[in-house]
Design a protein around this motif. Structure first.
Motif, PDB file in Angstrom:
ATOM      1  N   GLU A  60       1.026  -1.096   0.167  1.00  0.00           N
ATOM      2  CA  GLU A  60       0.021   0.146  -0.235  1.00  0.00           C
ATOM      3  C   GLU A  60       0.855   1.542   0.184  1.00  0.00           C
ATOM      4  O   GLU A  60       2.071   1.465   0.683  1.00  0.00           O
ATOM      5  N   ASN A 150      -0.439   3.506  12.129  1.00  0.00           N
ATOM      6  CA  ASN A 150      -2.091   4.118  11.630  1.00  0.00           C
ATOM      7  C   ASN A 150      -1.689   2.980  10.658  1.00  0.00           C
ATOM      8  O   ASN A 150      -2.038   2.323  10.068  1.00  0.00           O
ATOM      9  N   GLU A 153      -3.205  -0.416  11.218  1.00  0.00           N
ATOM     10  CA  GLU A 153      -5.256  -0.202  11.154  1.00  0.00           C
ATOM     11  C   GLU A 153      -5.352   0.063   9.974  1.00  0.00           C
ATOM     12  O   GLU A 153      -6.414  -0.739   9.332  1.00  0.00           O
ATOM     13  N   HIS A 154      -3.739   0.620   8.962  1.00  0.00           N
ATOM     14  CA  HIS A 154      -4.637   0.613   7.205  1.00  0.00           C
ATOM     15  C   HIS A 154      -4.478  -0.405   6.832  1.00  0.00           C
ATOM     16  O   HIS A 154      -5.219  -0.922   6.223  1.00  0.00           O
ATOM     17  N   ARG A 156      -5.391  -3.825   8.568  1.00  0.00           N
ATOM     18  CA  ARG A 156      -6.219  -4.379   9.357  1.00  0.00           C
ATOM     19  C   ARG A 156      -7.680  -4.339   8.218  1.00  0.00           C
ATOM     20  O   ARG A 156      -8.413  -4.827   8.401  1.00  0.00           O
ATOM     21  N   GLU A 157      -7.875  -2.584   7.643  1.00  0.00           N
ATOM     22  CA  GLU A 157      -9.255  -1.636   7.478  1.00  0.00           C
ATOM     23  C   GLU A 157      -9.168  -2.508   5.630  1.00  0.00           C
ATOM     24  O   GLU A 157     -10.640  -2.934   5.738  1.00  0.00           O
ATOM     25  N   LYS A 158      -8.081  -2.579   5.029  1.00  0.00           N
ATOM     26  CA  LYS A 158      -7.833  -3.577   3.880  1.00  0.00           C
ATOM     27  C   LYS A 158      -8.246  -4.827   3.746  1.00  0.00           C
ATOM     28  O   LYS A 158      -9.157  -5.627   2.587  1.00  0.00           O
ATOM     29  N   GLU A 161     -11.639  -6.537   2.609  1.00  0.00           N
ATOM     30  CA  GLU A 161     -12.407  -6.858   1.387  1.00  0.00           C
ATOM     31  C   GLU A 161     -11.089  -7.562   0.804  1.00  0.00           C
ATOM     32  O   GLU A 161     -11.280  -7.838  -0.583  1.00  0.00           O
TER      33      GLU A 161
END
Length: 207
Positions: A60, A150, A153-154, A156-158, A161
């Motif tokens: 990312e 961060n 967490e970034h 983790r949010e991905k 999906e």
């Protein structure tokens, strides 16, 4: 003659008493051994703790910016950087959340509930490019620690999906087979028929 009969009866009663004592001792010893076996196998399963089912690699890129006001909020200073994250995420099962019980008489370990897959670990590798410090707003060690948090967490949010969770669910049966193999090492059987009752929640039992 009477004394011989009495002696014979005494021997018979003594033999019966000895057999009874031996039987009680043997049953107690067998019960203790069985209970010990069930305790050992349950502890052995729990010691596996976390079972990694699938891994995923993420790459990312995002821009980090921070603006800090100074001198009575008239002036502002911006620091920014281009952040590249290469991370490895591991999805699997926390086996401490298994619901297990032991049937000592039938030498069965009964599995009544299997946990949902979860994120076990995220290992980010962060690289910074195009770092620009402001006049009175520069990067500090605390900023780097926060950026690392961060980044996790970034990622983790991905994960939802990415399909990794769904893939891990499909691998759940392999996890059950692993537990079954552990149980069979001491000659016991794993009974997970209770999971079939709620197969809508247990994708690995679906046809």
């Amino acid at each position: 003659m009477d004394s011989m009969i009495e002696a014979l009866l005494g021997l018979i009663l003594g033999a019966i008493l000895m057999y009874w004592v031996y039987s009680m001792f043997a049953k107690k010893k067998k019960r203790e051994l069985t209970e010990h076996q069930s305790t050992v196998i349950l502890d052995k399963i729990k010691r596996v703790c976390k079972l990694v089912s699938v891994e995923g690699d993420f790459a990312e890129i995002y821009r980090y910016e921070n603006i800090k006001d100074g001198f009575m909020s008239i002036l502002s200073s911006k620091k920014k950087a281009l952040v590249v994250i290469n991370a490895k995420a591991q999805i699997g099962y926390d086996l401490k959340k298994l619901k297990l019980s032991a049937d000592n008489e039938k030498k069965r370990i009964i599995l009544t509930e299997f946990p949902e897959p979860e994120i076990l670990s995220i290992e980010p590798d962060i690289q910074f490019y195009d770092i620009k410090n402001g006049l009175f707003n520069s990067f500090s060690p605390d900023d780097l620690t926060k950026l690392n948090q961060n980044a996790k967490e970034h990622i983790r949010e991905k994960i939802p999906e990415s399909g990794l969770i769904d893939t891990a669910k499909k691998e759940a049966l392999e996890a059950v087979f692993l537990i079954e193999n552990i149980v069979e090492t001491i000659g016991w059987k794993l009974d997970y028929s209770a999971l079939e009752i709620s197969n809508s929640k247990k994708p690995f039992l679906e046809n």
